[in-house]
Design an enzyme around this catalytic site. Structure first.
Site, PDB file in Angstrom:
ATOM      1  N   ASP A 263      50.634  -8.604 -36.070  1.00  7.58           N
ATOM      2  CA  ASP A 263      51.324  -7.537 -35.377  1.00  7.58           C
ATOM      3  C   ASP A 263      50.724  -7.227 -34.094  1.00  7.58           C
ATOM      4  O   ASP A 263      49.736  -8.199 -33.813  1.00  7.58           O
ATOM      5  CB  ASP A 263      51.164  -6.129 -36.243  1.00  7.58           C
ATOM      6  CG  ASP A 263      49.792  -5.820 -36.482  1.00  7.58           C
ATOM      7  OD1 ASP A 263      49.303  -6.313 -37.625  1.00  7.58           O
ATOM      8  OD2 ASP A 263      49.095  -5.252 -35.404  1.00  7.58           O
TER       9      ASP A 263
ATOM     10  N   ASP B 169      49.579  -4.295 -32.911  1.00  9.28           N
ATOM     11  CA  ASP B 169      49.047  -3.129 -33.037  1.00  9.28           C
ATOM     12  C   ASP B 169      50.107  -2.129 -32.448  1.00  9.28           C
ATOM     13  O   ASP B 169      51.222  -2.128 -32.877  1.00  9.28           O
ATOM     14  CB  ASP B 169      47.570  -3.240 -32.330  1.00  9.28           C
ATOM     15  CG  ASP B 169      46.874  -2.001 -32.785  1.00  9.28           C
ATOM     16  OD1 ASP B 169      46.725  -1.727 -33.924  1.00  9.28           O
ATOM     17  OD2 ASP B 169      46.159  -1.788 -32.024  1.00  9.28           O
TER      18      ASP B 169
HETATM   19  N1  ADE Z   1      46.599  -3.837 -35.795  1.00  6.06           N
HETATM   20  C1  ADE Z   1      45.708  -3.584 -36.844  1.00  6.06           C
HETATM   21  N2  ADE Z   1      44.733  -2.777 -36.829  1.00  6.06           N
HETATM   22  C2  ADE Z   1      43.802  -3.164 -37.876  1.00  6.06           C
HETATM   23  N3  ADE Z   1      43.836  -4.057 -38.859  1.00  6.06           N
HETATM   24  C3  ADE Z   1      44.927  -4.847 -38.841  1.00  6.06           C
HETATM   25  N4  ADE Z   1      45.187  -5.831 -39.747  1.00  6.06           N
HETATM   26  C4  ADE Z   1      46.289  -6.152 -39.357  1.00  6.06           C
HETATM   27  N5  ADE Z   1      46.732  -5.747 -38.177  1.00  6.06           N
HETATM   28  C5  ADE Z   1      45.887  -4.695 -37.901  1.00  6.06           C
END
Ligand code: ADE
Ligand SMILES: CSC[C@H]1O[C@H](OP(=O)(O)O)[C@H](O)[C@@H]1O
Length: 288
Positions: free
Chosen positions: A208, A210
């Site tokens: 992703d 974030d």
């Molecule tokens: N955006 C994110 N923040 C923290 N841990 C994660 N694991 C996968 N995506 C994450």
């Protein structure tokens, strides 16, 4: 010395297939129970031990993971190396979901975890300037190349405490700091592996953006799982290709991971706590 590879599976990676003589084993440690039983067996001639970091069914949260028991159990089983697999958020435009990165640096912002096997009565300070093993990293890169998986070499992993995801302000701050990816488990796992004199490499799947990216929704678990499921085969293929990529005639680790404690213990022998020394049988037994 023949190498034995521990694989720590992260979110979405709760088992691996294709092991010969596969067997789930309970491994007792002085640090309590590991996250789960450990699956041992052979993959293409190499001894492997697989541990799902969060346990099968994802029962352990990043803050309550038994990090010390996990590393001790893998060391106790004879592992020389650990390949940690993790899901991470991307803090960079050019690291989109579905890509893989080989993490080689950490910014550890976690705060609610036991971070060392050592402490009162037996103090040790291992070097951590280069937190991952260059030899194992090169082997993982070569395994990825032969599996046809694009793997970015080198990334700084910001370790947040969680379990909540970051705020927008935090995410922007971490980008300014120069972090490339974000997750919740990279430390203390890598720190403890160094104390245990294990070679450690981290294969991270970007799941992703974030929450900083104006063109993408903020991360949620469903998005992470969807990306993980769509790309899980790539991680499996890198693992399957790793045995053939290992150095043919392994000697001592050229980076010194296997000797990390040689210069680390500082407590005078007559002042050492015998109870702690006994708990360190697997981790530091060769020096105590
Ligand atoms: N955006 C994110 N923040 C923290 N841990 C994660 N694991 C996968 N995506 C994450
Ligand atoms: C399921 S999203 C958050 C969760 O995923 C990552 O786990 P892991 O590093 O074990 O793959 C992240 O660190 C969080 O624990």
């Amino acid at each position: 010395m023949q190498r034995k590879i521990g694989i720590i599976g992260g979110s979405g990676v709760y088992q691996i297939s294709g092991l010969e003589a596969a067997q789930w084993q309970e491994v007792a440690t002085p640090w309590g129970a590991a996250s789960d039983q450990i699956l041992t067996g052979r993959l293409n001639g190499t001894e492997l031990a697989f541990l799902p970091r969060h346990g099968r069914g994802h029962v352990h949260s990043p803050s309550s993971l038994p990090y010390r028991a996990n590393i001790d159990a893998l060391k106790r089983l004879g592992c020389t190396d650990i390949l940690a697999v993790s899901a991470v958020g991307s803090l960079r435009e050019d690291l989109p979901p579905g890509d893989f990165v080989l993490v080689d640096q950490y910014i550890d912002r976690s705060f609610a975890r036991e971070k060392s096997f050592f402490g009162e009565g037996l103090v040790a300070h291992v070097g951590f300037a280069h937190p991952t093993c260059a030899r194992l990293g090169a082997e993982v890169l070569s395994a990825a190349a032969s599996a046809g998986v694009k793997l970015h070499q080198g990334a700084t992993y910001l370790v947040m405490e969680g379990p909540q995801f970051s705020t927008l302000a935090e995410s922007r701050l971490y980008r300014q700091w120069g972090a490339d990816v974000i997750g919740m488990t990279g430390c203390p796992e890598a720190k403890l592996a160094r104390e245990a004199e294990l070679c450690y490499a981290s294969l991270a799947m970007v799941t992703d953006f974030d929450c900083w990216h104006p063109g993408h929704d903020a991360v949620d678990v469903a998005a992470v799982i969807a990306t993980l499921s769509a790309n899980a085969d790539k991680a499996r293929n890198v693992i399957a290709a790793l045995p053939a990529a290992l150095e043919a005639r392994p000697g001592a680790c050229p980076c010194g991971c296997d000797r990390a404690l040689d210069t680390a213990l500082i407590t005078a022998s007559e002042k050492r706590d015998p109870a702690l020394a006994a708990k360190l049988d697997a981790i530091a037994g060769r020096l105590l």
